[in-house]
Scaffold this motif. Structure first.
Motif, short mmCIF file in Angstrom:
data_model
loop_
_atom_site.label_atom_id
_atom_site.label_comp_id
_atom_site.label_asym_id
_atom_site.label_seq_id
_atom_site.Cartn_x
_atom_site.Cartn_y
_atom_site.Cartn_z
N GLU A 1 -34.55 -10.39 -27.36
CA GLU A 1 -35.49 -9.28 -27.30
C GLU A 1 -36.83 -9.75 -27.84
O GLU A 1 -36.93 -10.61 -28.68
CB GLU A 1 -34.96 -8.11 -28.13
CG GLU A 1 -35.74 -6.86 -27.88
CD GLU A 1 -35.05 -5.66 -28.47
OE1 GLU A 1 -35.77 -4.84 -29.03
OE2 GLU A 1 -33.82 -5.56 -28.34
N CYS A 2 -37.89 -9.11 -27.36
CA CYS A 2 -39.24 -9.51 -27.75
C CYS A 2 -39.63 -8.93 -29.11
O CYS A 2 -39.01 -8.03 -29.63
CB CYS A 2 -40.22 -9.05 -26.68
SG CYS A 2 -40.24 -7.27 -26.48
N LYS A 4 -42.92 -7.88 -29.71
CA LYS A 4 -44.01 -6.93 -29.49
C LYS A 4 -45.09 -7.05 -30.56
O LYS A 4 -45.51 -6.07 -31.17
CB LYS A 4 -43.48 -5.50 -29.38
CG LYS A 4 -42.62 -5.31 -28.17
CD LYS A 4 -42.22 -3.88 -27.95
CE LYS A 4 -41.36 -3.83 -26.71
NZ LYS A 4 -40.75 -2.57 -26.47
N ARG A 6 -48.13 -7.80 -30.00
CA ARG A 6 -49.32 -7.25 -29.38
C ARG A 6 -50.56 -8.12 -29.55
O ARG A 6 -50.47 -9.31 -29.78
CB ARG A 6 -49.56 -5.82 -29.85
CG ARG A 6 -48.36 -4.93 -29.59
CD ARG A 6 -48.59 -3.54 -30.13
NE ARG A 6 -47.33 -2.81 -30.22
CZ ARG A 6 -46.85 -2.01 -29.28
NH1 ARG A 6 -47.52 -1.83 -28.18
NH2 ARG A 6 -45.71 -1.40 -29.45
N LYS A 29 -42.60 -13.97 -23.94
CA LYS A 29 -42.22 -12.94 -22.98
C LYS A 29 -42.09 -11.56 -23.63
O LYS A 29 -41.51 -11.40 -24.69
CB LYS A 29 -40.88 -13.36 -22.34
CG LYS A 29 -40.33 -12.40 -21.35
CD LYS A 29 -39.13 -12.95 -20.59
CE LYS A 29 -38.16 -13.70 -21.44
NZ LYS A 29 -36.98 -14.16 -20.72
N GLY A 30 -42.68 -10.55 -22.97
CA GLY A 30 -42.50 -9.16 -23.36
C GLY A 30 -43.11 -8.75 -24.69
O GLY A 30 -42.59 -7.86 -25.34
N ASN A 31 -44.23 -9.35 -25.07
CA ASN A 31 -44.83 -9.03 -26.36
C ASN A 31 -46.06 -8.14 -26.28
O ASN A 31 -46.77 -7.96 -27.26
CB ASN A 31 -45.18 -10.32 -27.11
CG ASN A 31 -43.96 -10.90 -27.77
OD1 ASN A 31 -43.43 -10.33 -28.70
ND2 ASN A 31 -43.49 -12.02 -27.25
N GLN A 32 -46.33 -7.57 -25.13
CA GLN A 32 -47.46 -6.65 -24.95
C GLN A 32 -48.76 -7.25 -25.49
O GLN A 32 -49.51 -6.60 -26.21
CB GLN A 32 -47.15 -5.30 -25.58
CG GLN A 32 -45.94 -4.64 -24.98
CD GLN A 32 -45.58 -3.33 -25.63
OE1 GLN A 32 -46.22 -2.89 -26.58
NE2 GLN A 32 -44.56 -2.70 -25.11
N TYR A 57 -44.43 -13.94 -19.32
CA TYR A 57 -43.92 -12.85 -18.49
C TYR A 57 -43.97 -11.51 -19.23
O TYR A 57 -43.70 -11.44 -20.43
CB TYR A 57 -42.48 -13.18 -18.06
CG TYR A 57 -41.81 -12.07 -17.30
CD1 TYR A 57 -42.13 -11.82 -15.98
CD2 TYR A 57 -40.87 -11.26 -17.92
CE1 TYR A 57 -41.52 -10.79 -15.27
CE2 TYR A 57 -40.25 -10.23 -17.23
CZ TYR A 57 -40.59 -10.00 -15.91
OH TYR A 57 -39.98 -8.98 -15.23
N ASP A 58 -44.31 -10.45 -18.51
CA ASP A 58 -44.25 -9.07 -19.02
C ASP A 58 -45.13 -8.85 -20.25
O ASP A 58 -44.68 -8.41 -21.30
CB ASP A 58 -42.79 -8.69 -19.32
CG ASP A 58 -42.62 -7.19 -19.55
OD1 ASP A 58 -43.45 -6.41 -19.07
OD2 ASP A 58 -41.65 -6.82 -20.22
N ASN A 59 -46.42 -9.17 -20.09
CA ASN A 59 -47.36 -9.01 -21.21
C ASN A 59 -48.61 -8.23 -20.87
O ASN A 59 -49.63 -8.35 -21.55
CB ASN A 59 -47.76 -10.39 -21.74
CG ASN A 59 -46.79 -10.87 -22.78
OD1 ASN A 59 -46.68 -10.30 -23.85
ND2 ASN A 59 -46.07 -11.92 -22.46
N ASN A 60 -48.57 -7.42 -19.85
CA ASN A 60 -49.71 -6.56 -19.50
C ASN A 60 -51.00 -7.34 -19.29
O ASN A 60 -52.07 -6.92 -19.74
CB ASN A 60 -49.93 -5.49 -20.58
CG ASN A 60 -48.72 -4.65 -20.84
OD1 ASN A 60 -48.00 -4.30 -19.92
ND2 ASN A 60 -48.47 -4.32 -22.09
#
Length: 82
Positions: A1-2, A4, A6, A29-32, A57-60
């Motif tokens: 799991e990330c 986050k 930010r 990955k996935g840390n906004q 990946y998946d970082n807005n």
């Protein structure tokens, strides 16, 4: 799991990556992270001599963030996986 962490966390991470001499594989990955964090990561890519793999990946990421990363990649000769 990330984690986050930010924008602020990514900015600190980017600063640390500038002087990194050992870490070769980094999964963010996935840390906004967003565009503000990508600015520092892009700057770090210009100076980091050892990082060969970076997962964003998946970082807005938006247009500005993509611009920062592409600027960093222009002078990076070691990163092979993004």
């Amino acid at each position: 799991e990330c984690n986050k962490f930010r924008v602020t966390g990514a900015q600190h991470f980017g600063e640390a990556l500038k002087s990194n001499k050992a870490l070769t594989d980094l999964n963010l990955k996935g840390n906004q992270i967003g565009d503000g964090g990508f600015q520092r990561i892009g700057e770090a890519l210009k100076k980091n001599p050892v990082l060969t793999s970076l997962d964003l990946y998946d970082n807005n990421i938006g247009p500005e963030g993509a611009k920062h990363i592409s600027e960093g990649l222009k002078s990076n000769t070691v990163l092979t996986t993004l």
